[in-house]
Design an enzyme around this catalytic site. Sequence first.
Site, PDB file in Angstrom:
ATOM      1  N   SER A 188     -12.152   4.323  71.565  1.00  0.00           N
ATOM      2  CA  SER A 188     -12.248   5.441  70.648  1.00  0.00           C
ATOM      3  C   SER A 188     -10.951   6.278  70.400  1.00  0.00           C
ATOM      4  CB  SER A 188     -13.135   6.499  71.447  1.00  0.00           C
ATOM      5  OG  SER A 188     -12.610   6.761  72.461  1.00  0.00           O
ATOM      6  N   HIS A 216     -18.199   2.862  69.275  1.00  0.00           N
ATOM      7  CA  HIS A 216     -17.490   3.097  68.159  1.00  0.00           C
ATOM      8  C   HIS A 216     -17.604   2.116  66.966  1.00  0.00           C
ATOM      9  CE1 HIS A 216     -15.870   6.920  69.431  1.00  0.00           C
ATOM     10  NE2 HIS A 216     -16.123   6.618  70.739  1.00  0.00           N
ATOM     11  N   LYS A 247     -22.992   8.890  66.533  1.00  0.00           N
ATOM     12  CA  LYS A 247     -21.874   8.503  65.775  1.00  0.00           C
ATOM     13  C   LYS A 247     -22.167   7.876  64.521  1.00  0.00           C
ATOM     14  CE  LYS A 247     -19.349   9.242  69.993  1.00  0.00           C
ATOM     15  NZ  LYS A 247     -18.562   8.661  71.114  1.00  0.00           N
ATOM     16  N   THR A 362      -9.089  13.882  77.593  1.00  0.00           N
ATOM     17  CA  THR A 362      -9.457  12.869  76.539  1.00  0.00           C
ATOM     18  C   THR A 362      -8.617  11.635  76.515  1.00  0.00           C
ATOM     19  OG1 THR A 362     -10.836  14.502  75.629  1.00  0.00           O
ATOM     20  CG2 THR A 362     -10.446  12.271  74.251  1.00  0.00           C
TER      21      THR A 362
END
Length: 404
Positions: A188, A216, A247, A362
Amino acid sequence: MDFDAIFTSQIETLKAEGNYRYFADLERRRGKFPRAANRHEGATRDVTVWCSNDYLGMGQHPDVVAAMCEAVHRSGTGAGGTRNISGTTHDHLLLEREIADLHRKDAALLFTSGYVSNWAALSTLGSRLPGCVILSDAGNHASMIEGIRHSRAQKVIWRHNDVADLEAKLRALPADVPKIVAFESVYSMDGDISPMRQIVEVAEKYGAMTYLDEVHAVGLYGPRGGGISEREGLAHRITLIEGTLGKAFGVVGGYIAGSAPLCDFIRSFASGFIFTTALPPAVAAAARASIMHLKASGFERARQRRQVAQVRARLDAQGIPHMSNESHIIPVLIKDPVKCRMLSDYLMDEWGIYVQPINYPTVPKGTERLRLTPSPMHTDADVDHLIAALTALWSQCALARAVA
Ligand SMILES: *Cc1c(COP(=O)(O)O)cnc(C)c1O
């Protein structure tokens, strides 16, 4: 004890490092994607969102909105229970059938999010397969890491996308222990794609199960949006495919797809599946409409690819460095949390462009970035505006340019 003082002092540390998170207050406007209203310091302004994971704008697609509205009018809001106790509606079953067909698997199982699906499936497999060893790619998502940790199974981390390292680690394990190779298709934050065929071949050679996170990639790759495993013709060789409905499908929820016994096993033993209220039927109906649309329509994927290529080429022309990869994700590395935040604020305040700064945890410290996700709905004028903004910023802030 002054608990608030403890909380505040830890928050102060985050702020001092530049890692404190400020959320943008957005109001999405149906039919206007990627435009949204942003409330800030008492005023409301229109912004163009360049960092959404609603990659194809399906969250506002007329078929998807209509399916959700129809189901709310038909069934009301909530499911009314866990899947076991009155919460399995016909919409859930239709969606599970749709997902199984998307990946050409026997069965599928829904969860309240992709995070929960990874956490629940990996913790159940790792704890219930006797002596199980989980071989996890070093770049795997937090939800997989937490699931593996919770399983208390032995964990072996292999170097990111390094098949030789994976093979060395598989070879070192006893032949008769159950092994799970856990990895993703599109990562991602860097947007790189795993060498799936080689991973599958090595896993098969050592009799390991393959656990693939396609979060993703679903909706975005493959002729029917079945992900990289569909595009590469490998889905039938992957034991378990995990995905999200939040998503590219533009709704919310997570799932796994695999053999009937595998899905029945997770259904029967996973605490994160059993002890929580089922998704609202309207969410299931909307997600199904979205999957069905993207199975049949390649228009959104083609148009997204065009806009991604355009943004990349224009960044290159201006010498603005971005990580190269084969996916739809364009990371522009800033490598400093404070600078990254400043650039993001400036883009929002001066240009009406919203790109959230991506910081630790992240991504690793020192790799802070702006992560651009062009969609089919970003117009050529939107691209012009973005490039003009970034070009101005790169000149004003004396940021490093790529050497051509
Ligand atoms: C976002 C994400 C998830 C979690 O999916 P949600 O539906 O958002 O909970 C899982 N894996 C990866 C790689 C992700 O990026």
